[in-house]
Structure formats: C-alpha cells, structure tokens
Design an enzyme around this catalytic site. Structure first.
Site, mmCIF file in Angstrom:
data_model
loop_
_atom_site.group_PDB
_atom_site.id
_atom_site.type_symbol
_atom_site.label_atom_id
_atom_site.label_comp_id
_atom_site.label_asym_id
_atom_site.label_seq_id
_atom_site.Cartn_x
_atom_site.Cartn_y
_atom_site.Cartn_z
ATOM 1 N N ARG A 57 -46.582 71.765 -32.349
ATOM 2 C CA ARG A 57 -46.705 72.525 -31.510
ATOM 3 C C ARG A 57 -45.272 72.913 -30.849
ATOM 4 O O ARG A 57 -44.439 71.970 -30.905
ATOM 5 C CB ARG A 57 -47.761 72.330 -30.196
ATOM 6 C CG ARG A 57 -49.207 72.418 -30.781
ATOM 7 C CD ARG A 57 -50.039 71.977 -29.644
ATOM 8 N NE ARG A 57 -50.061 70.268 -29.736
ATOM 9 C CZ ARG A 57 -50.738 69.451 -28.921
ATOM 10 N NH1 ARG A 57 -51.666 70.129 -27.997
ATOM 11 N NH2 ARG A 57 -50.713 68.234 -28.901
ATOM 12 N N LYS A 100 -45.989 67.719 -25.520
ATOM 13 C CA LYS A 100 -46.386 66.355 -25.246
ATOM 14 C C LYS A 100 -45.600 65.750 -23.955
ATOM 15 O O LYS A 100 -44.544 65.808 -23.845
ATOM 16 C CB LYS A 100 -46.314 65.459 -26.660
ATOM 17 C CG LYS A 100 -47.337 66.022 -27.617
ATOM 18 C CD LYS A 100 -48.778 65.880 -27.183
ATOM 19 C CE LYS A 100 -49.463 64.547 -26.616
ATOM 20 N NZ LYS A 100 -50.769 64.430 -26.039
ATOM 21 N N TYR A 142 -47.672 68.188 -20.689
ATOM 22 C CA TYR A 142 -48.928 66.969 -20.652
ATOM 23 C C TYR A 142 -48.137 65.880 -20.465
ATOM 24 O O TYR A 142 -47.000 65.588 -20.961
ATOM 25 C CB TYR A 142 -49.581 67.181 -21.762
ATOM 26 C CG TYR A 142 -50.478 68.104 -22.243
ATOM 27 C CD1 TYR A 142 -51.585 68.624 -21.278
ATOM 28 C CD2 TYR A 142 -50.600 68.872 -23.673
ATOM 29 C CE1 TYR A 142 -52.577 69.515 -21.560
ATOM 30 C CE2 TYR A 142 -51.250 69.868 -23.628
ATOM 31 C CZ TYR A 142 -52.494 70.195 -22.463
ATOM 32 O OH TYR A 142 -53.255 71.187 -22.982
HETATM 33 C C1 LIG Z 1 -54.068 67.459 -24.175
HETATM 34 C C2 LIG Z 1 -53.501 66.700 -24.939
HETATM 35 O O1 LIG Z 1 -52.994 65.463 -25.047
HETATM 36 C C3 LIG Z 1 -52.826 67.493 -26.104
HETATM 37 O O2 LIG Z 1 -53.119 68.634 -26.452
HETATM 38 O O3 LIG Z 1 -52.145 66.844 -26.978
#
Ligand SMILES: CC(=O)C(=O)O
Ligand SMILES: NC(=O)C1=CN([C@@H]2O[C@H](COP(=O)(O)OP(=O)(O)OC[C@H]3O[C@@H](n4cnc5c(N)ncnc54)[C@H](O)[C@@H]3O)[C@@H](O)[C@H]2O)C=CC1
Ligand SMILES: [Mg+2]
Length: 372
Positions: free
Chosen positions: A15, A75, A94
């Site tokens: 991502r 992350k 996150y």
């Molecule tokens: C929420 C989470 O830890 C993630 O999308 O990797």
C-alpha cells in the site's frame, strides 16, 4: 507544508499512504509533496502519475525524511524508519503501539509527534480510519482461513460450504464489529454455519436484525468461548478495545479441546492478538501450527490487496491529511475532538492512556499537548 510519502518497507506491504489524486489536492493548496521513487508501484500508481499531480519524486530516502515536516505512511514505522524520526516530524500512520513496547519507546525517544489512524473516532462511536482496512481484513479472513483448512496447509480438510449430504463447516467470529461482521458475511456467503460472539448486546442486536437469524449471535462468556473451541472448524479473532492490547480469549489449554486441523485466524494480532498462542506472521509465511491447530496471524492483511486497500484507506485519510497540512497538527487536533484521540505520542510523552497502561508508563492528556 513539506509532506513526504515514503515507500512502505514492511514485509509484503504494497500500500501507499497517498494516491496521485490526494497529491493533487495537496499541491493545489500550495503544499510541497515529495514521494519516494516507486512508492505507489505496488498499488498501481507510477512515479509519473504523482509528477502529473504536482509532486516531486525523491530517490534518496534519507533526503526524503530530512526535508519533511509531515510524514504520511501506512504501517507502523519499522526500526530503520524510527531512527529517521526527529522532533521536526509529524507522523500520520497506523501505529498499534499497545502491541509493541520497543516501537513505543522508539517514538518517545524520537521526540516526534505521532498520530495514529486507528484511534481517531467519529460522532457515531466508530473508528473511521480503521474501518476501511477492517472491512478488507474481515473479508480476507475467511478466504485465508478456508485455504488454511486444506490438508496441504496442515488443516483438517474441511470445505466450508460442505456438499449435498455433508454438513457445512462451522465458523465462529469473536468480536462482531467491522472485521467480525465482514468476516461473517463472507463465511455466510460461502455457505458456512456462522456464529458471532460479542460483549456488546447492542451490537448483537444490530447483527441479529441485519441477518435475520442467518447468523447466530451469542453473548461472549467463558462458556461460549469453550463451546466455540469444541465445535468450530475456524475461529476468527476480531475483538478490539481501542488503542489497548487485545484480551487473550482462547488460551493454549483450550487448543486441546479443538478438532486437530482447526484454524485460528487472529485478525486482532495488530493489537497483540486475542489468542494466547498467536504471534505476528507475514504474508511470506502466514501460518504456523501449535498443538495441531493452524494459526494465521498476518498483521497487515490488507497489504496483499494493495490496490483496493490503498483506495479505501486514502478515501478515509485524505480529509485528515488536508487538515494537518493546512492548519498544522496542533490547530487541526484542537479544532476536531475526533481527531484529538489520534495523538499517541508527542515530544517524548505518551498521550493515549491505553498505550501507557500497556507498558506501565505515564501519559498526558492529548488536549494538554495541543494547547502547549
Ligand atoms: C489496520 C492495519 O493494521 C492494517 O491495515 O494493516
Ligand atoms: N491484521 C490486520 O491486517 C488488521 C487487523 N485489524 C484489527 O482487527 C481488530 C478489530 O477491528 P474492528 O473490527 O475494526 O473493531 P471494532 O471496534 O469495529 O469491533 C470490535 C468488536 O469487539 C467487541 N469486543 C471487545 N471485547 C470483546 C470481548 N472480550 N469478547 C467479545 N467481543 C469483544 C466489541 O464490542 C466490538 O464489537 C482490531 O485489532 C484491528 O486493529 C484491522 C484491520 C487489519
Ligand atoms: Mg504491527
């Protein structure tokens, strides 16, 4: 504001924290956006797409971090990223700190301002920046678990829908929030027998009403957990106490009651996991076996479907990113009481009580930090 978007470095994490569409919104407001070369590739965005949106491509990762005020990531920072953080940085990503003491310590020592996606709230009592990835992870949990039930993966050899004359498999989901409901929907769609356990009666009422008896709802007690261990082919861990370490609901002793080859999918692993025998795994090696039970504990499940996940995540984060860029973190958090609980660490202090509690640290109120 000078904004940097590094390429994610966690195992099989594809991502990216900002799309070219988001970059265009920021550069259109006069902000400087630097994107690490190749950062969007895994999600299907080329460097030239960012350049067309007015962003600069930076090949040198050290320069990228050194020049930035606001760092946008997906992350939690890995060790080499923590080492790059300084008090000049606002980090928006996150964090899941209650699961990682050394990361918490690293962020404290960095002096940076660290805002977590997963503790930002909304007026309906939800977690709007966690929800899109919980939707993805919930939907993936059943496909990961179904694969793990195959014999070649160490599973019991159970096909969830069964076949005519053979009963379907049983899936129990612990925690009926966003992950739990999405997992249950997928399991139901596959024809499994599905039960959801939750501590919240209000939530069980919503699920009962929505699924009209097609999903069994059970109040979560020690007895209900024992019953799940004895009967389920697959148990999905989907509980959350926001910001806090997950409670251990299936103990090692309970594994002895499970059918050999049953599967535990611990989606709550990013908050430390809700099964005693869980430990974080990666997409490269997603499962391991303890006492004959297959464990799937990937902490960044949505990273595997990076295109869908990036679009879903950035739809939710962009308004907050624009606020941070336009106003700076202090004013942005002062103006929005739902943004404020996103602050986890600032200037060497923890600002989220559940994170401090997890490690016996002291915390300060985030309101105190933003009003300094
Ligand atoms: C929420 C989470 O830890 C993630 O999308 O990797
Ligand atoms: N591994 C991964 O890649 C990902 C993991 N997650 C994680 O999944 C977990 C769940 O997230 P959401 O569904 O968004 O949370 P949520 O807040 O929507 O749902 C959590 C549910 O757990 C229930 N609960 C809390 N304690 C319980 C207990 N002792 N027994 C039964 N139910 C209990 C709550 O009442 C709530 O309904 C979080 O830890 C989240 O970070 C989310 C996305 C990706
Ligand atoms: Mg983690």
């Amino acid at each position: 504001m000078r904004i940097a978007v590094p390429k994610e470095i966690k195992n099989h994490e594809y991502r990216v924290a900002l799309t070219p569409t988001g970059a265009r919104e920021l550069t259109g407001r006069g902000h400087q956006v630097s994107v690490q070369a190749g950062a969007g590739e895994g999600a299907g965005f080329a460097d030239r797409d960012y350049e067309a949106a007015g962003a600069r491509i930076e090949a040198d990762v050290a320069t990228l971090w050194q020049d930035a005020e606001l760092i946008l990531k997906v992350k939690e920072p890995q060790a080499e990223e923590v080492a790059r953080l300084t008090p000049q940085h606002t980090l928006f990503t996150y964090l899941h700190l209650a699961a990682e003491e050394s990361l918490t310590q690293g962020l404290i020592e960095s002096g940076a301002t660290c805002i977590a996606y997963e503790t930002i709230t909304d007026a309906k009592g939800g977690l709007p920046l966690l929800a899109p990835m919980s939707t993805v992870a919930g939907r993936m949990a059943v496909q990961a678990g179904a694969h793990s039930l195959e014999k070649a993966q160490g599973g019991a050899g159970v096909l969830l829908p069964g076949v005519p004359g053979v009963a379907p498999g049983k899936v129990t989901v612990i925690g009926g929030g966003v992950v739990g409901e999405n997992a249950a929907r997928m399991a139901l769609g596959l024809g499994a027998e599905v039960t959801i356990l939750d501590k919240s009666i209000a939530r069980l009422e919503v699920l009962d009403d929505r699924y009209q008896g097609r999903i069994k709802t059970v109040y979560s007690t020690a007895d209900a957990l024992d019953e799940a261990a004895r009967t389920a082919d697959m148990i999905i861990g989907a509980v959350l106490i926001p910001g806090a370490a997950a409670p251990k609901l299936i103990t090692r002793a309970m594994l002895a009651d499970m059918q050999p080859g049953s599967v535990l999918v611990d989606v709550a692993i990013d908050q430390g996991g809700c099964f005693e025998t869980s430990k974080p795994t990666t997409h490269a090696e997603p499962t391991y076996i303890v006492d004959g039970i297959v464990h799937y504990c990937v902490a960044n499940m949505p990273g595997a479907v990076a295109r869908t996940s990036t679009l879903g995540l950035t739809n939710a984060t962009l308004p907050f990113v624009l606020d941070l860029a336009d106003k700076g973190w202090q004013q942005a958090l002062r103006d929005n009481p739902h943004f404020l609980p996103g602050l986890n660490v600032h200037d060497g202090q923890v600002t989220y009580a559940a994170v401090a509690d997890a490690f016996g640290l002291t915390s300060i109120d985030p309101a105190e930090a933003v009003n300094r």
